[in-house]
Enzyme design. Structure first.
Site, PDB file in Angstrom:
ATOM      1  N   CYS A  91       1.050  -1.185  -0.047  1.00  0.00           N
ATOM      2  CA  CYS A  91       0.050  -0.048  -0.152  1.00  0.00           C
ATOM      3  C   CYS A  91       1.249   1.197  -0.180  1.00  0.00           C
ATOM      4  O   CYS A  91       2.093   1.233   0.390  1.00  0.00           O
ATOM      5  CB  CYS A  91      -0.984   0.076   1.251  1.00  0.00           C
ATOM      6  SG  CYS A  91      -2.012  -1.358   1.517  1.00  0.00           S
ATOM      7  N   ASP A  92       0.266   2.398  -0.534  1.00  0.00           N
ATOM      8  CA  ASP A  92       1.008   3.490  -0.038  1.00  0.00           C
ATOM      9  C   ASP A  92      -0.415   4.803   0.003  1.00  0.00           C
ATOM     10  O   ASP A  92      -1.145   4.782  -0.876  1.00  0.00           O
ATOM     11  CB  ASP A  92       1.732   4.057  -1.142  1.00  0.00           C
ATOM     12  CG  ASP A  92       2.690   5.196  -0.936  1.00  0.00           C
ATOM     13  OD1 ASP A  92       4.044   4.926  -0.442  1.00  0.00           O
ATOM     14  OD2 ASP A  92       2.296   6.419  -1.095  1.00  0.00           O
TER      15      ASP A  92
END
Length: 237
Positions: A91-92
């Site tokens: 994720c980011d």
């Protein structure tokens, strides 16, 4: 089926553990700043997804390197066969406000300035997600998506901002705030998925897993489900 979380975020790990997963953590070595420079003209939603994909690519490469016959033995790494299917989650997150993406402040000065500009207002926390499936030494499926949650920030005074920044908490989190930490005192409300604000959206990951043919219940650990069952049995009726 094993799960690998490609993130150093304690919050993401807590979310997954609370949701029944026991992932191995393998942090990617992606140069996020360099990639952001390449994506400077890309739409915000695409930026966070691309960052998540880059992290997934790096983690997958590291896992495949471990499985080579000549790879050095790491006694701290679990004994995992390449025949075992692996799900990689990455994720980011970044905060979109005034049309500009903001990541981790890194310094107290930046964090304080950011809070002074967003107090009493709202912004959208964007989280890019990527799911990759490894089987037989290759990626057999992958999917990605973004999730957006509106954050309503409290109109706090300068002294409160300075006190919060002095704790160091906002320096290393996307947007300079937390929902599940000290920053939670200064969030008036959210519109969207709370788990996405914590760093990994469970509804988004569930949908991505379905797209690659995996039911999320297959990833629940025996320990997690047995603990829940034991707790239910002990609960008063």
């Amino acid at each position: 089926m094993r799960v690998v979380l490609g993130s150093a975020s304690p919050a993401r790990l807590r979310v997954l553990r609370a949701a029944g997963l026991r992932p191995r953590v393998l942090v990617s070595d992606v140069d996020e700043d360099a990639l952001l420079e390449e994506l400077v003209t890309a739409p915000p939603h695409q930026v966070v997804v691309r960052l998540a994909q880059a992290k997934a690519d790096a983690v997958v490469a590291a896992l495949l390197a471990e499985e080579r016959p000549d790879a050095p033995t790491d006694e701290t790494r679990p004994d995992e066969s390449s025949a075992v299917d692996t799900v990689v989650l990455t994720c980011d997150s970044m905060l979109l406000i005034d049309g500009v993406l903001a990541g981790k402040p890194h310094t107290a000065a930046v964090a304080a300035e950011r809070w002074r500009s967003m107090r009493g207002r709202q912004g959208e926390l964007l989280t890019g997600h990527c799911v990759a499936v490894l089987s037989g030494g290759e990626v057999t499926a992958s999917a990605h998506a973004d999730a957006g949650t509106m954050i309503r920030f409290a109109d706090i005074d300068d002294a409160t901002i300075d006190s919060y920044v002095a704790t160091g908490e906002p320096l290393s989190v996307a947007g300079g705030f937390t929902l599940d930490g000290l920053g939670g005192w200064f969030i008036d409300g959210i519109d969207g998925d709370p788990s996405s604000v914590l760093g990994i959206g469970l509804p988004t990951v569930r949908a991505l897993l379905r797209r690659v043919g995996i039911d999320v219940t297959r990833l629940w650990s025996d320990t997690a489900t047995s603990n829940i069952s034991a707790g239910s049995a002990d609960a008063p009726h």
